[in-house]
Write an enzyme that holds these catalytic residues in place. Structure first.
Site, mmCIF file in Angstrom:
data_model
loop_
_atom_site.group_PDB
_atom_site.id
_atom_site.type_symbol
_atom_site.label_atom_id
_atom_site.label_comp_id
_atom_site.label_asym_id
_atom_site.label_seq_id
_atom_site.Cartn_x
_atom_site.Cartn_y
_atom_site.Cartn_z
ATOM 1 N NE ARG A 77 -3.810 0.668 1.976
ATOM 2 C CZ ARG A 77 -5.022 0.750 2.541
ATOM 3 N NH1 ARG A 77 -5.201 1.491 3.620
ATOM 4 N NH2 ARG A 77 -6.041 0.106 2.033
ATOM 5 C CG HIS B 213 -8.350 0.041 -2.639
ATOM 6 N ND1 HIS B 213 -7.609 -1.076 -2.327
ATOM 7 C CD2 HIS B 213 -8.948 0.419 -1.470
ATOM 8 C CE1 HIS B 213 -7.753 -1.363 -1.052
ATOM 9 N NE2 HIS B 213 -8.556 -0.472 -0.507
ATOM 10 C CD GLN C 251 -12.803 -1.667 -0.571
ATOM 11 O OE1 GLN C 251 -11.957 -1.599 0.304
ATOM 12 N NE2 GLN C 251 -14.024 -2.101 -0.332
ATOM 13 C CG ASP D 200 -13.469 6.384 -0.648
ATOM 14 O OD1 ASP D 200 -13.371 6.299 0.593
ATOM 15 O OD2 ASP D 200 -12.493 6.265 -1.418
ATOM 16 C CB CYS E 75 -13.866 1.310 0.397
ATOM 17 S SG CYS E 75 -13.504 3.071 0.522
ATOM 18 N NE ARG F 231 -10.279 -5.208 0.602
ATOM 19 C CZ ARG F 231 -9.483 -4.247 1.086
ATOM 20 N NH1 ARG F 231 -10.014 -3.232 1.735
ATOM 21 N NH2 ARG F 231 -8.167 -4.265 0.889
#
Ligand code: CP
Ligand code: NVA
Length: 315
Positions: free
Chosen positions: A111, A138, A141, A233, A273, A301
């Site tokens: 990340r 991402h 996700q 988000d 998310c 996830r």
């Protein structure tokens, strides 16, 4: 050594949704569902495999789900605590980092900020690299999110997902996944906060082959109309904290609240998310409503990433 470019996902990287074909994405969904239903069956499938976890930004879900996930498959993880001085590519070259790590671990989840960091590792390391979030994408996700939608909606090609807010990393990966699975995707952003044009172009080009519909607009009502799922988000992503106050004013008309969700179908899914900034991008009323599936998304996830890790890291 060149990475496997053959028909299987084995030893490949997952930096972008574009790295997987439509068939491979559906295969990931189906394996994830099987793993969710019968985790014991897979408990030794990655026996002895070590996944290195590199975090240059904070995380709750990604850290825990990769860590727990690799252990549930019989492998183990190694947490690399990144700091200002030992950031990947700063203390020593990407090439040297990659050539060291490929002899020590079986895969790397990273990340970070710039997408190029993932690409540099991918270019030089002869082990799978998994994108755990960059400023551009991402992908893990988005796979978990479409897995979640598929648990409620039988036919993804008949499903409209409306993303309301910033044209950010999560919006990018969702748009590309919608394109790959042949779905209907509408993105509503304020002027100046649209998605990356290269991502929009790629999604539209994939959509021509799959029959997906990709719409971008500045009107949240238009995007939400008849939606099967409404997604939002944070307005300021990690690394954009100094813009938080400025963005709050600009994004307020894009808040997902009880008025906006009236545009969607009655049985719409509310998705996020997480982490959420409650009563900024989404009101408590919506995130805590019976339509909200945010914690199912978070759990997925784990299952989605176990499926991805299995395909990439298996012998
Ligand atoms: N959704 C997500 O990636 O959460 P974390 O930032 O907590 O990992
Ligand atoms: N867009 C958010 C997603 C967090 C999971 C960020 O990059 O901070």
């Amino acid at each position: 050594m060149t990475k496997n470019k053959n028909q299987t996902l084995k030893e490949r990287d997952f930096l972008s949704i574009l790295d997987f074909s439509t068939e491979e994405i559906f295969k990931i969904f189906s394996l994830a569902k099987s793993m969710k239903k019968n985790p014991k069956k897979y408990s030794k499938t990655l026996d002895g495999k070590i996944l290195m976890l590199i975090f240059e930004k904070p995380s709750l879900r990604t850290h825990v789900t990769f860590d727990v996930g690799i252990k549930q498959l019989g492998g183990d993880s190694l947490f690399y605590a990144s700091s200002e001085k030992n950031r990947i590519g700063v203390r020593e070259s990407f090439y040297d980092v990659a050539k060291n790590l490929e002899r020590m671990v079986n895969g790397i989840m990273i990340r970070t900020f710039g997408h190029n960091v993932c690409e540099q590792l991918s270019e030089h390391a002869n082990i799978p690299i998994i994108n755990g979030l960059t400023d551009l994408e991402h992908p893990c996700q988005a796979i978990a999110d479409y897995l979640t939608i598929s648990e409620f909606k039988k036919d993804l090609s008949k499903t409209k997902l409306a993303f309301i807010g910033d044209g950010n990393n999560v919006a990018h990966s969702l748009m590309l996944t919608a394109a790959k699975v042949g779905g209907n995707f509408a993105l509503a952003t304020p002027i100046g906060y649209e998605a990356n044009q290269m991502i929009i172009d790629s999604a539209k080009s994939v959509a021509k082959k799959t029959g997906a519909k990709i719409i971008t607009t500045n009107d949240p009502m238009e995007a939400s109309k008849n939606a099967d799922a409404i997604y939002t988000d944070v307005w300021a992503s990690m690394g954009q904290e100094t813009e938080t106050e400025k963005r709050k004013k600009i994004f307020l008309p894009y808040q997902v609240n009880s008025k906006l969700v009236k545009e969607a179908k009655n049985d719409y899914l509310f998705m996020h998310c997480l982490p959420a900034h409650r009563n900024d991008e989404v009101t408590d009323e919506v995130i805590d409503s019976k339509n909200s599936v945010v914690f199912q998304e978070a759990e997925n996830r784990l299952h989605a990433q176990k499926s991805i890790m299995y395909e990439l890291l298996r012998d």
